[in-house]
Scaffold this motif. Structure first.
Motif, PDB file in Angstrom:
ATOM      1  N   LEU A   1      75.307-104.542 -83.682  1.00 14.31           N
ATOM      2  CA  LEU A   1      74.667-104.233 -82.407  1.00 14.31           C
ATOM      3  C   LEU A   1      73.150-104.226 -82.550  1.00 14.31           C
ATOM      4  O   LEU A   1      72.426-104.761 -81.701  1.00 14.31           O
ATOM      5  CB  LEU A   1      75.155-102.880 -81.883  1.00 14.31           C
ATOM      6  N   ALA A   2      72.671-103.633 -83.634  1.00 11.35           N
ATOM      7  CA  ALA A   2      71.221-103.568 -83.850  1.00 11.35           C
ATOM      8  C   ALA A   2      70.627-104.965 -83.997  1.00 11.35           C
ATOM      9  O   ALA A   2      69.527-105.238 -83.499  1.00 11.35           O
ATOM     10  CB  ALA A   2      70.904-102.730 -85.087  1.00 11.35           C
ATOM     11  N   GLU A   3      71.341-105.854 -84.663  1.00 11.38           N
ATOM     12  CA  GLU A   3      70.835-107.221 -84.830  1.00 11.38           C
ATOM     13  C   GLU A   3      70.800-107.960 -83.504  1.00 11.38           C
ATOM     14  O   GLU A   3      69.891-108.762 -83.251  1.00 11.38           O
ATOM     15  CB  GLU A   3      71.684-107.962 -85.856  1.00 11.38           C
ATOM     16  N   TRP A   4      71.773-107.692 -82.638  1.00 10.66           N
ATOM     17  CA  TRP A   4      71.725-108.299 -81.304  1.00 10.66           C
ATOM     18  C   TRP A   4      70.500-107.795 -80.545  1.00 10.66           C
ATOM     19  O   TRP A   4      69.766-108.574 -79.922  1.00 10.66           O
ATOM     20  CB  TRP A   4      72.993-107.978 -80.515  1.00 10.66           C
ATOM     21  N   ILE A   5      70.258-106.487 -80.585  1.00 11.75           N
ATOM     22  CA  ILE A   5      69.098-105.924 -79.896  1.00 11.75           C
ATOM     23  C   ILE A   5      67.803-106.537 -80.428  1.00 11.75           C
ATOM     24  O   ILE A   5      66.907-106.915 -79.659  1.00 11.75           O
ATOM     25  CB  ILE A   5      69.064-104.392 -80.064  1.00 11.75           C
ATOM     26  N   ALA A   6      67.704-106.658 -81.738  1.00 12.70           N
ATOM     27  CA  ALA A   6      66.457-107.104 -82.354  1.00 12.70           C
ATOM     28  C   ALA A   6      66.232-108.611 -82.245  1.00 12.70           C
ATOM     29  O   ALA A   6      65.073-109.054 -82.179  1.00 12.70           O
ATOM     30  CB  ALA A   6      66.441-106.697 -83.829  1.00 12.70           C
ATOM     31  N   LYS A   7      67.315-109.398 -82.183  1.00 12.02           N
ATOM     32  CA  LYS A   7      67.151-110.846 -82.301  1.00 12.02           C
ATOM     33  C   LYS A   7      67.431-111.639 -81.035  1.00 12.02           C
ATOM     34  O   LYS A   7      66.926-112.752 -80.881  1.00 12.02           O
ATOM     35  CB  LYS A   7      68.059-111.367 -83.422  1.00 12.02           C
ATOM     36  N   ASP A   8      68.229-111.101 -80.121  1.00 18.51           N
ATOM     37  CA  ASP A   8      68.564-111.871 -78.927  1.00 18.51           C
ATOM     38  C   ASP A   8      67.340-111.968 -78.012  1.00 18.51           C
ATOM     39  O   ASP A   8      66.676-110.972 -77.731  1.00 18.51           O
ATOM     40  CB  ASP A   8      69.729-111.217 -78.180  1.00 18.51           C
ATOM     41  N   ARG A   9      67.064-113.164 -77.520  1.00 12.92           N
ATOM     42  CA  ARG A   9      65.859-113.385 -76.722  1.00 12.92           C
ATOM     43  C   ARG A   9      65.905-112.676 -75.373  1.00 12.92           C
ATOM     44  O   ARG A   9      64.871-112.475 -74.737  1.00 12.92           O
ATOM     45  CB  ARG A   9      65.644-114.880 -76.523  1.00 12.92           C
ATOM     46  N   THR A  10      67.099-112.315 -74.907  1.00 15.51           N
ATOM     47  CA  THR A  10      67.203-111.673 -73.594  1.00 15.51           C
ATOM     48  C   THR A  10      66.840-110.195 -73.624  1.00 15.51           C
ATOM     49  O   THR A  10      66.637-109.594 -72.567  1.00 15.51           O
ATOM     50  CB  THR A  10      68.627-111.809 -73.038  1.00 15.51           C
ATOM     51  N   THR A  11      66.763-109.593 -74.792  1.00 15.86           N
ATOM     52  CA  THR A  11      66.584-108.137 -74.869  1.00 15.86           C
ATOM     53  C   THR A  11      65.142-107.687 -74.739  1.00 15.86           C
ATOM     54  O   THR A  11      64.882-106.511 -74.502  1.00 15.86           O
ATOM     55  CB  THR A  11      67.109-107.600 -76.206  1.00 15.86           C
ATOM     56  N   LYS A  12      64.179-108.587 -74.933  1.00 17.62           N
ATOM     57  CA  LYS A  12      62.738-108.265 -74.899  1.00 17.62           C
ATOM     58  C   LYS A  12      62.353-107.249 -75.971  1.00 17.62           C
ATOM     59  O   LYS A  12      61.352-106.534 -75.842  1.00 17.62           O
ATOM     60  CB  LYS A  12      62.324-107.773 -73.508  1.00 17.62           C
ATOM     61  N   PHE A  13      63.151-107.164 -77.025  1.00 23.03           N
ATOM     62  CA  PHE A  13      62.834-106.255 -78.127  1.00 23.03           C
ATOM     63  C   PHE A  13      61.468-106.578 -78.716  1.00 23.03           C
ATOM     64  O   PHE A  13      60.731-105.676 -79.130  1.00 23.03           O
ATOM     65  CB  PHE A  13      63.917-106.355 -79.207  1.00 23.03           C
ATOM     66  N   ARG A  14      61.110-107.841 -78.731  1.00 20.43           N
ATOM     67  CA  ARG A  14      59.836-108.240 -79.338  1.00 20.43           C
ATOM     68  C   ARG A  14      58.645-107.603 -78.618  1.00 20.43           C
ATOM     69  O   ARG A  14      57.585-107.432 -79.220  1.00 20.43           O
ATOM     70  CB  ARG A  14      59.702-109.759 -79.339  1.00 20.43           C
TER      71      ARG A  14
END
Length: 346
Positions: A61-74
């Motif tokens: 789950l954490a990797e999805w949050i950190a890496k998926d472009r839709t999450t705006k984590f960046r």
């Protein structure tokens, strides 16, 4: 002990929530990042990740949050690899995984508390309280006519004026519901017009609610805009200036006469109850009324379907939901006082 409860800024879109976000971010103990897109999707897709008491599930789950472009984590400016490790070594619950992203953001600024701002959260307070049972909510209210006028002008808003009117009505109705049932130290309302007219006075009262000392820097949020508002969000350009009332009441020039009439007929009772004065616009046609009511009913039906699906999913939760990141939640769970990233929390 000073509070470490999370803070959520809610309201109708275009009600000034970004300005309030920056005011809070200007406080020396509170960090409120730009809007993200992972909290709600992570909640509704929680079954996909299985039992978050398992390290592998948390890491996925954490990797999805950190890496998926839709999450705006960046937009958080947080190191993704470090975040994943913090989650893997942290508490085994959905709220803990999500909250760790925000806590890492607060740590970046050396602040003890984190917040999150997304206007639509006003309709999801119950969901947020499942994730963060000790959260505090600040509902910023603005004249519905100004919100509708502003929504119409946004490049990202593709719906018609009926949806815009319904959006404000829903925000007010959900706010009223929660104001009646939530404790006084959990839910707080203030008006955009009052906040812009007397920032210091309103923020001092808000700080009492938050159990924080007022800091004068909160009255000059433009200093925080350069770090807490992504450059591509040009519709938030006003946050780079001093707090002002230039847009208060501007609906009179920005809305068509029939749109003003629609707002006042459909929102009149709500507007007056909140201290806003009606212009006395004539009634809209029966056809316009019917179009609005059909729009509002479709929106309500869609929301109810989603809520029903969630009630079913709550009967078969794959893992704990509530976060174990704050002093209060750890005490309730009888968790030893240590770093929330320690394996003993798993």
């Amino acid at each position: 002990m000073q509070s470490d409860r999370p803070v959520f800024v809610i309201g109708c879109p275009r009600s000034g929530t970004t300005m309030l976000q920056l005011m809070l971010h200007s406080h020396p103990r509170i960090a409120v990042p730009p809007e993200t897109r992972f909290l709600i999707p992570a909640y509704y897709h929680r079954r996909v990740y299985g039992d978050l008491r398992e390290v592998g599930a948390r890491r996925e789950l954490a990797e999805w949050i950190a890496k998926d472009r839709t999450t705006k984590f960046r937009d958080l400016g947080v190191d993704g690899a470090e975040f994943v490790e913090h989650v893997a070594n942290g508490p085994g619950s959905l709220g803990s995984v999500i909250g760790t992203a925000f806590r890492d953001y607060a740590d970046k600024y050396g602040k003890a508390r984190w917040g999150d701002k997304r206007p639509s959260y006003v309709k999801q307070i119950d969901l947020l309280l499942r994730l963060f049972p000790d959260a505090q909510f600040i509902h910023l209210i603005r004249d519905g006519r100004d919100c509708v006028a502003s929504l119409k002008e946004m490049p990202w808003y593709t719906l018609d004026v009926n949806h815009a009117v319904a959006t404000w009505a829903e925000a007010i109705d959900f706010g009223r519901r929660h104001a009646r049932r939530l404790p006084a130290d959990t839910y707080y309302e203030l008006r955009y017009e009052d906040l812009t007219a007397d920032p210091e006075g309103e923020l001092k009262r808000l700080c009492v609610f938050l159990d924080e000392d007022f800091d004068p820097a909160m009255c000059s949020p433009r200093e925080a805009a350069s770090v807490a508002v992504p450059p591509h969000k040009v519709w938030h350009s006003n946050t780079h200036t001093e707090v002002n009332q230039k847009k208060v009441g501007s609906w009179a020039e920005r809305l068509e006469p029939w749109e003003i009439a629609l707002c006042e007929q459909m929102l009149g009772e709500r507007l007056t109850s909140l201290g806003y004065t009606l212009s006395g616009a004539p009634r809209v046609t029966a056809k316009q009324q019917l179009t609005y009511h059909r729009t509002a009913q479709r929106r309500k039906a869609s929301r109810l379907r989603r809520e029903l699906r969630d009630r079913v999913n709550r009967l078969r939760e794959p893992s704990p939901v509530a976060a174990l990141l704050t002093s209060e939640q750890r005490a309730l769970a009888d968790v030893p006082r240590a770093s929330a990233q320690s394996p003993e929390y798993v």
